[in-house]
Write a protein that holds these residues in place. Structure first.
Motif, PDB file in Angstrom:
ATOM      1  N   LYS A 661      39.224  39.135  39.912  1.00  0.00           N
ATOM      2  CA  LYS A 661      38.831  37.754  40.186  1.00  0.00           C
ATOM      3  C   LYS A 661      37.143  37.633  39.961  1.00  0.00           C
ATOM      4  O   LYS A 661      36.636  36.738  39.325  1.00  0.00           O
ATOM      5  CB  LYS A 661      38.843  37.326  41.691  1.00  0.00           C
ATOM      6  CG  LYS A 661      40.396  37.054  41.871  1.00  0.00           C
ATOM      7  CD  LYS A 661      40.602  35.536  41.554  1.00  0.00           C
ATOM      8  CE  LYS A 661      42.114  35.166  41.857  1.00  0.00           C
ATOM      9  NZ  LYS A 661      43.167  35.883  40.996  1.00  0.00           N
ATOM     10  N   ASP A 662      36.355  38.864  40.248  1.00  0.00           N
ATOM     11  CA  ASP A 662      35.202  38.714  40.031  1.00  0.00           C
ATOM     12  C   ASP A 662      34.412  39.297  38.912  1.00  0.00           C
ATOM     13  O   ASP A 662      33.610  39.868  38.508  1.00  0.00           O
ATOM     14  CB  ASP A 662      34.402  39.313  41.400  1.00  0.00           C
ATOM     15  CG  ASP A 662      34.733  40.854  41.466  1.00  0.00           C
ATOM     16  OD1 ASP A 662      35.641  41.368  40.634  1.00  0.00           O
ATOM     17  OD2 ASP A 662      34.070  41.629  41.954  1.00  0.00           O
ATOM     18  N   THR A 663      35.434  39.447  37.663  1.00  0.00           N
ATOM     19  CA  THR A 663      35.172  39.909  36.346  1.00  0.00           C
ATOM     20  C   THR A 663      35.548  38.867  35.501  1.00  0.00           C
ATOM     21  O   THR A 663      36.056  37.779  35.745  1.00  0.00           O
ATOM     22  CB  THR A 663      36.112  41.053  35.966  1.00  0.00           C
ATOM     23  OG1 THR A 663      37.309  40.803  35.914  1.00  0.00           O
ATOM     24  CG2 THR A 663      35.788  42.049  37.255  1.00  0.00           C
ATOM     25  N   LYS A 664      35.140  38.972  34.239  1.00  0.00           N
ATOM     26  CA  LYS A 664      35.276  38.073  33.103  1.00  0.00           C
ATOM     27  C   LYS A 664      35.141  38.942  31.844  1.00  0.00           C
ATOM     28  O   LYS A 664      34.770  39.985  31.702  1.00  0.00           O
ATOM     29  CB  LYS A 664      34.479  36.886  33.133  1.00  0.00           C
ATOM     30  CG  LYS A 664      33.082  37.297  32.948  1.00  0.00           C
ATOM     31  CD  LYS A 664      31.931  35.931  32.760  1.00  0.00           C
ATOM     32  CE  LYS A 664      30.648  36.466  32.458  1.00  0.00           C
ATOM     33  NZ  LYS A 664      29.534  35.457  32.709  1.00  0.00           N
ATOM     34  N   GLY A 665      35.606  38.193  30.826  1.00  0.00           N
ATOM     35  CA  GLY A 665      35.668  38.978  29.561  1.00  0.00           C
ATOM     36  C   GLY A 665      36.216  38.165  28.378  1.00  0.00           C
ATOM     37  O   GLY A 665      36.270  36.979  28.263  1.00  0.00           O
ATOM     38  N   ALA A 666      36.446  38.954  27.321  1.00  0.00           N
ATOM     39  CA  ALA A 666      36.853  38.292  26.030  1.00  0.00           C
ATOM     40  C   ALA A 666      38.135  38.930  25.544  1.00  0.00           C
ATOM     41  O   ALA A 666      38.501  40.119  25.718  1.00  0.00           O
ATOM     42  CB  ALA A 666      35.845  38.636  25.053  1.00  0.00           C
ATOM     43  N   ALA A 709      37.475  34.487  28.676  1.00  0.00           N
ATOM     44  CA  ALA A 709      38.677  34.401  29.900  1.00  0.00           C
ATOM     45  C   ALA A 709      37.942  34.743  31.185  1.00  0.00           C
ATOM     46  O   ALA A 709      37.078  35.768  31.005  1.00  0.00           O
ATOM     47  CB  ALA A 709      39.913  35.386  29.475  1.00  0.00           C
ATOM     48  N   SER A 710      38.306  33.839  32.306  1.00  0.00           N
ATOM     49  CA  SER A 710      37.665  34.285  33.547  1.00  0.00           C
ATOM     50  C   SER A 710      38.597  35.395  34.214  1.00  0.00           C
ATOM     51  O   SER A 710      39.672  35.736  33.507  1.00  0.00           O
ATOM     52  CB  SER A 710      37.738  33.169  34.522  1.00  0.00           C
ATOM     53  OG  SER A 710      39.017  32.621  34.417  1.00  0.00           O
ATOM     54  N   GLY A 711      38.205  35.973  35.175  1.00  0.00           N
ATOM     55  CA  GLY A 711      39.194  36.942  36.041  1.00  0.00           C
ATOM     56  C   GLY A 711      40.351  36.131  36.382  1.00  0.00           C
ATOM     57  O   GLY A 711      40.318  34.895  36.534  1.00  0.00           O
ATOM     58  N   GLY A 712      41.458  37.031  36.719  1.00  0.00           N
ATOM     59  CA  GLY A 712      42.730  36.137  37.127  1.00  0.00           C
ATOM     60  C   GLY A 712      43.843  36.395  35.926  1.00  0.00           C
ATOM     61  O   GLY A 712      43.885  37.266  35.042  1.00  0.00           O
TER      62      GLY A 712
END
Ligand code: NAG
Ligand code: NAG
Ligand code: NAG
Ligand code: NAG
Ligand code: NAG
Ligand code: NAG
Ligand code: NAG
Ligand code: NAG
Ligand code: NAG
Ligand code: NAG
Length: 722
Positions: A661-666, A709-712
């Motif tokens: 949840k506390d991550t994000k990416g491409a 994209a957000s985490g999840g």
């Protein structure tokens, strides 16, 4: 096909995303447990042999299987002075293992003057299983320190007893044993060294009731996995787990009496957990090997301290001129030219996978000194490139000198890695300087070392009988692979280079590391899985070249997994696919496990883009190799990143991810260049997100769309023409 997949997953994923009602709970979207059957680790640290080689029993042996689990009566080896044949058995552990053997004896009897003796010989392969072990530490100790002559000796007491293979002697300097072994086969025969008299005799009767091994390496049982991989090709799946097992076997606690005897024991490593180069030998941690072994470790288990212990130890032995030792061997003086650059690359990987930025802050000056002093001050005035002029070797102990493509490409790779670390720590001037230098070196490499005749880099140095600023007509896998991976060449040059190299160097057991024998006889027939990893990565990173990557993987890993000892991956392969240094070759070498990062980082496409994977990219390679689906996970400090993709026969594609949840990416969504609709979480998306993708990726160009994209949990589908 794709519809049924979506229907099935709708029950879990779309329930979360779109609220569609959940019926059946589909637990294994990412294969949370379906992969357990591929795990090669023993289930406990006490490992029992699997069988004996019945064709190899000699002499008077009663009940030869008796000591195996499930049998009651012991195995008895008997020998009288007039017996023509020596009683012997060959024990097979079923796969390569490492640790300390112990033997339980039932009643044994003397024949004439003393206790019966046993000799033991260990080997990773049957080919090199003789009356001496394929390797013992003792044989490689200086004269005067040798305690065995290539076999381990046992004096068998009359009463029931247990013997454990400790390094040392049972009586003073007699009846000695080498201790730890990496092996698959163990030959046992009733015999005694003349020099062990009067303590042992080559006669009598010995009853063996049990044989077992106390596993000394990382015990990688299913519960220890933080990452995993599965795909529609079961061989690739199995090789991923075989690679993990190989690195597990090469991991353990550094102990003076179990490591390379060439002056590598050191108080600062003693008792610490490390990744060795091999299980059988040298059992010394080498930093170049970490470029792959550590990735395998991060991608399968949560044990980064093994890598950290090595990086710290070697950094603390940096020489005044900036050179970092490759290993503790020879009291930290083994002269390798390329390994200080691998220290930088391994440090980058360590920070990205663990998030331990304090480590690089603490050793930042070490990194800077290596890059700026040791290498930076040795660029030629004529070409502005590294020109190796000393007698140092490299990963293959090649003493090649001159303006070698590999050293320069690796320098670019190290500079770019360091520039990212500098950026993270706020050292903007260094970051900019290293980025600029990397780019300049790349341009200069093309100017000096590009062979227009074939469309690939020359190795770059003079032929062995020449000197000065001349170039030998020979091409190597190392520099060419790394030049692609470090972005020195664009996609069109990379495509040509990989075509050329694949055509010239393909062997039934992989791609050779040189295309001809100009540097040394036999080089065009030698394959290192280690350096092949970078060429394979280059293929996965180059649009249209993934088929050739799968083809090479099948030759390389297919060969090793079907040749004795099977399962574990070898240090090097020589002419006709034989172990390249005969019995001395380590048949379980962590540096040969590139299959693990190749599948996790390219086929699943998961890579960290910030320390501790706080940001990530998911850029799967979905073409080539006939794969229809792949799934798995990569562990991060905040939990697993899970990915599953599947291709439909109609060109449709679905990608599901579940990230902390506390991550994000491409996400790089492969669109195959079509104008298919890309739907994410039920909404059509278009346009490329403004995010940095690290490294060249195969889907570059027209073939993909980048989505933030957000985490999840997210689900992306591409429907071509529907
Ligand atoms: C085992 O027996 C086979 C068949 O006779 C033979 O080829 C092989 O060399 C033997 N191996 C050993 C280690 O004695
Ligand atoms: C073989 O050894 C057994 C003891 O295990 C003994 O009883 C037997 O006589 C021996 N056979 C020969 C031919 O020596
Ligand atoms: C090797 O050991 C076998 C028994 O296992 C014996 O028959 C043979 O003579 C030995 N060879 C040598 C060279 O010691
Ligand atoms: C066997 O030999 C050992 C060593 O010489 C001796 O101590 C022991 O008493 C002998 N056992 C028998 C039963 O003769
Ligand atoms: C090496 O020494 C350690 C103690 O320092 C001991 O625990 C270990 O069993 C020894 N290894 C061998 C093979 O004897
Ligand atoms: C290893 O090298 C260090 C420093 O160069 C030296 O002080 C030490 O005595 C050496 N150790 C051995 C065992 O030679
Ligand atoms: C690099 O340059 C330094 C100082 O000029 C020299 O001492 C060192 O040997 C050189 N190293 C190499 C690998 O050429
Ligand atoms: C590299 O250094 C050697 C030794 O100084 C020299 O002979 C050679 O010309 C140099 N190569 C280049 C390309 O500058
Ligand atoms: C790739 O690089 C080469 C050499 O710099 C250049 O000639 C070529 O135009 C480039 N190709 C593309 C497609 O950018
Ligand atoms: C290496 O390849 C080049 C180019 O094909 C050729 O000229 C040379 O003779 C080859 N050398 C050897 C030793 O095979």
């Amino acid at each position: 096909m794709i519809t049924s997949f979506i229907a099935k997953t709708c029950t879990t994923l779309l329930a979360l995303v779109t609220g569609c009602s959940a019926g059946v709970v589909y637990r294994d979207v990412y294969g949370e447990s379906t992969w357990h059957k591929y795990v090669r680790s023993p289930s406990t640290s006490i490992v029992k042999p699997k069988s004996i080689l019945t064709a190899n029993i000699t002499g008077n042996v009663s009940n030869p299987n008796g000591f195996l689990e499930g049998n009651d009566a012991p195995t008895i080896l008997s020998r009288k002075p007039d017996d023509l044949h020596i009683p012997s058995i060959v024990v097979d552990f079923g796969q390569n293992v490492v640790g300390i053997v112990s033997i339980d004896f039932a009643q044994s009897t003397n024949s004439s003057q003393g206790l019966p003796g046993l000799k033991l010989a260990f080997s990773e392969t049957q080919q090199f299983l003789t009356n001496t072990s394929d390797f013992t530490r003792s044989d490689n100790l200086p004269d005067g320190q040798k305690i065995t002559k290539g076999t381990d000796q046992v004096a068998v007491a009359n009463d029931p007893s247990t013997w454990k293979n400790k390094a040392g002697c049972q009586y003073g300097n007699k009846v000695c044993s080498d201790g730890l072994h990496g092996f698959r086969y163990m030959k046992i025969w009733l015999d005694a060294l003349d020099s062990d008299a009067p303590y042992t005799q080559p006669y009598g009767s010995v009853s063996i009731s049990n044989i077992e091994l106390d596993w000394s390496a990382y015990l990688g049982t299913p519960d220890t996995f933080t990452g995993w991989f599965e795909c529609s090709d079961e061989d690739l799946t199995q090789w991923w787990f075989d690679g993990v097992y190989t690195t597990d076997m090469s991991s353990g606690t550094f102990l003076a009496n179990e490591t390379d005897p060439r002056d590598s024991a050191t108080p600062t490593l003693e008792g610490t957990r490390v990744i060795f180069d091999g299980a059988k030998r040298d059992r010394d941690p080498y930093v170049g090997d970490l470029a792959i072994a550590s990735l395998t470790s991060y991608l399968s288990h949560d044990a980064p301290e093994m890598t950290r212990n090595i990086l710290v130890n070697l950094a603390n032995h940096q020489r005044a001129d900036g050179w970092i030792p490759p290993a503790s061997i020879n009291n930290y003086t083994l002269p390798l030219y390329d390994y200080p650059m691998w220290w930088v690359v391994a440090t980058y990987d360590f920070v990205m996978y663990t998030g331990d930025t304090d480590f690089v802050a603490q050793y930042y000056d070490v990194m800077k000194k290596t890059l700026d002093s040791y290498y930076g001050q040795n660029l030629t005035s004529t070409h502005g490139l590294l020109n190796k002029t000393n007698g140092y070797g490299d990963y293959a102990f090649l003493p090649r000198s001159g303006v070698i493509t590999y050293y320069n490409a690796l320098y670019v790779h190290a500079l770019k890695s360091a520039a990212q670390l500098a950026n993270i720590l706020g050292h903007d001037a260094d970051s900019n300087a290293w980025t600029t230098r990397a780019s300049e070196i790349g341009t200069k490499m093309l100017a000096r070392n590009w062979d227009y005749a074939v469309g690939a880099f020359f190795d770059g140095g003079p032929c062995p009988d020449k000197s000065g600023d001349t170039i030998c007509n020979v091409h190597a896998q190392d520099g060419n692979g790394l030049a692609v991976l470090s972005g020195v060449v664009n996609t069109s040059l990379a495509t040509g280079l990989l075509d050329f190299y694949g055509n010239t160097a393909a062997r039934p057991y992989g791609n050779a590391f040189y295309d001809n024998d100009s540097i040394q006889a036999g080089f065009s027939q030698r394959v290192y899985a280690f350096i092949s990893y970078f060429e394979l990565g280059a293929r996965f990173a180059t649009h249209g070249a993934s088929n050739s990557a799968f083809d090479e993987i099948k030759r390389l890993y297919g060969w090793m997994s079907t040749h004795d000892p099977e399962i574990t991956f070898w240090e090097g392969i020589g002419p006709e696919g034989a172990p390249y240094e005969d019995g001395f070759t380590s048949m379980a070498h962590g540096w040969s496990t590139g299959i693990v990062p190749l599948m996790s980082n390219y086929v699943l496409g998961i890579k960290p883009t910030a320390p501790g994977s706080k940001t990530w990219q998911i850029c799967p390679v979905i073409d080539g190799g006939d794969l229809t689906w792949a799934r798995g996970a990569v562990g991060t400090p905040s939990g697993p990143i899970k990915v599953r993709w599947e291709k439909g026969t109609d060109g449709s594609f679905v990608l599901q991810i579940d990230t902390p949840k506390d991550t994000k990416g491409a996400i790089c969504v492969p669109t195959g260049g079509s104008k298919g609709r890309v739907v994410m979480d039920g909404m059509e998306v278009d346009g490329n997100a403004d995010v940095d993708i690290i490294g060249p990726i195969a889907t570059a160009g027209e073939g993909f769309m980048v989505v933030k994209a957000s985490g999840g949990v997210h689900m992306v589908t591409v429907n071509v023409g529907k």
